[in-house]
Structures are given as C-alpha cells and as structure tokens.
Design a protein around this motif. Structure first.
Motif, PDB file in Angstrom:
ATOM      1  N   GLY A  38       0.706  -1.107  -0.111  1.00  0.00           N
ATOM      2  CA  GLY A  38       0.013  -0.097  -0.112  1.00  0.00           C
ATOM      3  C   GLY A  38       0.755   1.355   0.200  1.00  0.00           C
ATOM      4  N   ARG A  39       0.163   2.364   0.354  1.00  0.00           N
ATOM      5  CA  ARG A  39       0.766   3.669   0.103  1.00  0.00           C
ATOM      6  C   ARG A  39       1.673   3.734   1.092  1.00  0.00           C
ATOM      7  N   LEU A  40       1.377   3.566   2.122  1.00  0.00           N
ATOM      8  CA  LEU A  40       2.468   3.765   3.545  1.00  0.00           C
ATOM      9  C   LEU A  40       3.530   2.764   3.306  1.00  0.00           C
ATOM     10  N   GLY A  41       3.090   1.465   3.003  1.00  0.00           N
ATOM     11  CA  GLY A  41       4.023   0.307   2.785  1.00  0.00           C
ATOM     12  C   GLY A  41       5.123   0.602   1.843  1.00  0.00           C
ATOM     13  N   HIS A  42       4.851   1.606   0.809  1.00  0.00           N
ATOM     14  CA  HIS A  42       5.935   1.773  -0.220  1.00  0.00           C
ATOM     15  C   HIS A  42       6.887   2.871   0.695  1.00  0.00           C
ATOM     16  N   GLU A  43       6.502   3.588   1.571  1.00  0.00           N
ATOM     17  CA  GLU A  43       7.575   4.294   2.394  1.00  0.00           C
ATOM     18  C   GLU A  43       8.158   3.683   3.381  1.00  0.00           C
ATOM     19  N   VAL A  44       7.507   2.634   3.950  1.00  0.00           N
ATOM     20  CA  VAL A  44       7.932   1.926   5.356  1.00  0.00           C
ATOM     21  C   VAL A  44       8.916   1.100   4.871  1.00  0.00           C
ATOM     22  N   LEU A  45       8.963   0.236   3.533  1.00  0.00           N
ATOM     23  CA  LEU A  45       9.830  -0.720   3.440  1.00  0.00           C
ATOM     24  C   LEU A  45      11.376  -0.202   3.190  1.00  0.00           C
ATOM     25  N   PRO A  46      11.338   0.777   2.179  1.00  0.00           N
ATOM     26  CA  PRO A  46      12.825   1.459   2.129  1.00  0.00           C
ATOM     27  C   PRO A  46      13.361   2.056   3.371  1.00  0.00           C
ATOM     28  N   ARG A  47      12.317   2.475   4.208  1.00  0.00           N
ATOM     29  CA  ARG A  47      13.095   3.155   5.248  1.00  0.00           C
ATOM     30  C   ARG A  47      13.543   2.228   6.410  1.00  0.00           C
ATOM     31  N   LEU A  48      12.868   1.037   6.575  1.00  0.00           N
ATOM     32  CA  LEU A  48      13.159   0.008   7.416  1.00  0.00           C
ATOM     33  C   LEU A  48      14.701  -0.691   6.890  1.00  0.00           C
ATOM     34  N   LEU A  49      14.572  -0.889   5.568  1.00  0.00           N
ATOM     35  CA  LEU A  49      15.937  -1.419   5.082  1.00  0.00           C
ATOM     36  C   LEU A  49      17.049  -0.443   5.303  1.00  0.00           C
ATOM     37  N   ASP A  50      16.732   0.778   5.132  1.00  0.00           N
ATOM     38  CA  ASP A  50      18.040   1.792   5.269  1.00  0.00           C
ATOM     39  C   ASP A  50      18.437   1.749   6.764  1.00  0.00           C
ATOM     40  N   ASP A  51      17.486   1.642   7.789  1.00  0.00           N
ATOM     41  CA  ASP A  51      17.690   1.737   9.035  1.00  0.00           C
ATOM     42  C   ASP A  51      18.453   0.209   9.426  1.00  0.00           C
ATOM     43  N   GLY A  52      18.645  -0.600   8.657  1.00  0.00           N
ATOM     44  CA  GLY A  52      19.447  -1.873   8.834  1.00  0.00           C
ATOM     45  C   GLY A  52      18.498  -3.142   9.501  1.00  0.00           C
ATOM     46  N   TYR A  53      17.007  -2.991   9.246  1.00  0.00           N
ATOM     47  CA  TYR A  53      16.149  -4.151   9.620  1.00  0.00           C
ATOM     48  C   TYR A  53      16.205  -5.033   8.478  1.00  0.00           C
ATOM     49  N   THR A  54      15.992  -6.449   8.986  1.00  0.00           N
ATOM     50  CA  THR A  54      15.675  -7.369   8.072  1.00  0.00           C
ATOM     51  C   THR A  54      14.342  -7.458   7.737  1.00  0.00           C
ATOM     52  N   VAL A  55      13.480  -7.396   6.532  1.00  0.00           N
ATOM     53  CA  VAL A  55      12.315  -7.298   6.440  1.00  0.00           C
ATOM     54  C   VAL A  55      11.395  -8.349   5.582  1.00  0.00           C
ATOM     55  N   ARG A  56      10.488  -8.791   5.959  1.00  0.00           N
ATOM     56  CA  ARG A  56       9.640  -9.599   5.462  1.00  0.00           C
ATOM     57  C   ARG A  56       8.280  -9.014   5.289  1.00  0.00           C
ATOM     58  N   ALA A  57       7.702  -8.997   4.023  1.00  0.00           N
ATOM     59  CA  ALA A  57       6.406  -8.096   3.776  1.00  0.00           C
ATOM     60  C   ALA A  57       5.428  -9.069   3.419  1.00  0.00           C
ATOM     61  N   THR A  58       4.236  -8.760   3.509  1.00  0.00           N
ATOM     62  CA  THR A  58       3.052  -9.776   3.089  1.00  0.00           C
ATOM     63  C   THR A  58       2.322  -8.757   2.091  1.00  0.00           C
ATOM     64  N   SER A  59       1.735  -9.735   1.070  1.00  0.00           N
ATOM     65  CA  SER A  59       0.638  -9.176   0.233  1.00  0.00           C
ATOM     66  C   SER A  59      -0.238 -10.408  -0.027  1.00  0.00           C
ATOM     67  N   ARG A  60      -1.483 -10.106  -0.570  1.00  0.00           N
ATOM     68  CA  ARG A  60      -2.231 -11.162  -1.153  1.00  0.00           C
ATOM     69  C   ARG A  60      -1.928 -11.685  -2.361  1.00  0.00           C
ATOM     70  N   ARG A  61      -1.100 -11.043  -2.939  1.00  0.00           N
ATOM     71  CA  ARG A  61      -0.429 -11.489  -4.324  1.00  0.00           C
ATOM     72  C   ARG A  61       0.944 -11.844  -4.203  1.00  0.00           C
ATOM     73  N   PRO A  62       1.679 -12.736  -5.003  1.00  0.00           N
ATOM     74  CA  PRO A  62       2.998 -13.011  -5.021  1.00  0.00           C
ATOM     75  C   PRO A  62       3.902 -11.715  -5.442  1.00  0.00           C
ATOM     76  N   ARG A  63       4.966 -11.182  -5.000  1.00  0.00           N
ATOM     77  CA  ARG A  63       5.760 -10.192  -5.402  1.00  0.00           C
ATOM     78  C   ARG A  63       7.166 -10.345  -5.080  1.00  0.00           C
ATOM     79  N   THR A  64       7.833  -9.666  -5.821  1.00  0.00           N
ATOM     80  CA  THR A  64       9.432  -9.710  -5.654  1.00  0.00           C
ATOM     81  C   THR A  64      10.047  -8.282  -5.515  1.00  0.00           C
TER      82      THR A  64
END
Length: 261
Positions: free
Chosen positions: A10-36
């Motif tokens: 979603g809209r917030l998710g698109h901002e959250v993912l790069p922020r967490l990666l930049d901060d050094g977190y390991t990220v797993r994300a969920t979606s109802r459809r397969p994504r890469t």
C-alpha cells in the motif's frame, strides 16, 4: 531485528519498506499476491481468511501492521478486526516481541463505520498477549488530493468549508514507525499529525492555485453529529512532535508552480 510488515504494497508500505531497509532491519513483507523486491522477502497472506499467517510471523521479532480494507461491506470487519485478531494470535504463538498497529487520528471520535472498525482493531491489539504500540496518523495529502478531485467531478469543488484537516506526509509517518520499532513497545497510543491544521476552504484554494484551476468552491454543510465532529477537529491532533512537510510542499511536488492561497 527482523520485522514483518503487513499491507506492505500500500501507500504507506511503499514508504516503510525502504525506510526499514535503510535503518538496517531485515524485512519480510506480506501481500495477497506474489511479489518480488530486492532486499525484501515477500510472503503471501490473507488476513481475511488467515491463510499464510503462521508462516509469515515465523522467526520475526516485531510486526508492523499496516494492512486495512477501507471498503464498504463485511470485508472491512473480516480484515481489520478479525484479521487483526488472527495476526495477534499467530504473533503470540510465534513469540513475537512487539506488535505495532497503524491507525487513524479520530477513530475514537468520528462516527464513521470504517473508523469504528479501526477502533475495534486497536482494542484487539491492546487486549492481546503481544507487547504492543498503536500509532494514529492524520490523513495523507494524497488522500486529500483524491478527495478534492472526486468532489470536483461535476464542476465546482463541493465540500464543507469549515472541516479541519492536518495532512501528514507518509514518508514522515514511516520514519515515526521506524523510531517506534527502535524504542520498543509503548503499550499505549501515540498520535502523529502534519505541521498545520487547515480548513477545507483553505486547502481548496491552495489546491486550485497549484492546478491553475478556476473551479469555484460550492459550500455544502455536512449535517448531524458527523459534520459537527469534523468541524470541531475530530481529524486533527495537537500531539507533538509533528511532521514538517506541508500541504503546500505536497502540491508543489505534485503539480509544480505556486500554491498561493
């Protein structure tokens, strides 16, 4: 820290993912459809049914719960309330140490069905066994922009001129969420809003100027308790700190040129 992010597409998710990666977190994300996505492990889940939840929460330290279904009908209850309960149960079984839920400023005041579901989801999180935090954010400027476009479909911009709004940049909300993860469970509710409170007519004037539009504002007063609550500031917060990016900043980035009032 390994973090699971629901509703990451979603809209917030698109901002959250790069922020967490930049901060050094390991990220797993969920979606109802397969994504890469480089750097992110995607898991297919459905909060409405619970499919894939057990696998998604396995071996994560914290869950950042962004997913929502702001649509009419039963699906909102299935996803936002029952889905949040399913997620909390799965997180407890997996030994998750922090569940952060993203909600909306005004869910405890504004009498709208979707807000009632969000408030119920907050209560599910607070009553659950996983240490928790709730962040209520004010509306994103993109939402206000879309609302104004929809209300101008037939010529003039239609709306209640005295409604108060406080747009907050989703990137700044993402930064606040990253800080909340780093700080650990609040076991309480934090509110976060934009830098300025605008009347609807003020927002419309700036929007018209940015779009170089001559559309007039056609004032229509929203009746009843809903209208009173919105005019009395049901969607805004005095909480500090606040974001820094203004409605004018958003309009300049989106449409260019002046945003004069």
């Amino acid at each position: 820290m390994r973090v699971l992010v629901t509703g990451a597409a979603g809209r917030l998710g698109h901002e959250v993912l790069p922020r967490l990666l930049d901060d050094g977190y390991t990220v797993r994300a969920t979606s109802r459809r397969p994504r890469t996505d480089p750097g992110v492990e995607w898991a297919v889940t459905d909060l409405g049914t619970g499919a894939g939840l057990a696998e998604a929460v396995a071996d994560v330290d914290a869950v950042l719960h962004l997913a929502s279904a702001p649509t009419p009908g039963r699906r909102t209850h299935q996803v936002d309330v029952l889905g949040t309960r399913r997620l909390a149960v799965a997180a407890e079984r997996a030994g998750v140490g922090h569940l952060v839920y993203v909600s909306i400023v005004g869910v405890d005041r504004v009498p709208m069905p979707y807000y009632r579901h969000k408030l119920a989801a907050e209560q599910v999180v607070a009553a659950g066994p996983v240490p928790w935090s709730v962040l209520r954010a004010t509306q994103f400027p993109q939402f206000l922009d879309e609302l104004l476009q929809a209300s101008s479909r037939f010529g003039p911009t239609i709306g209640d001129r005295a409604i108060l709004a406080q747009p907050v940049d989703p990137g700044e909300v993402a930064a606040r969420l990253a800080a909340r993860l780093a700080a650990g469970p609040l076991r309480g509710i934090e509110e976060y809003g934009g830098p300025e409170v605008l009347r609807f007519d003020e927002a419309v004037r700036a929007w018209r100027a940015a779009r170089r539009s001559r559309r007039p504002l056609l004032p229509v007063r929203i009746p009843g308790r809903l209208g009173r609550t919105l005019r009395d500031g049901g969607l805004v917060t005095g909480a500090l700190p606040r974001g820094e990016r203004t409605w004018a900043d958003y309009l300049a980035d989106t449409y260019g040129g002046t945003t004069g009032k």
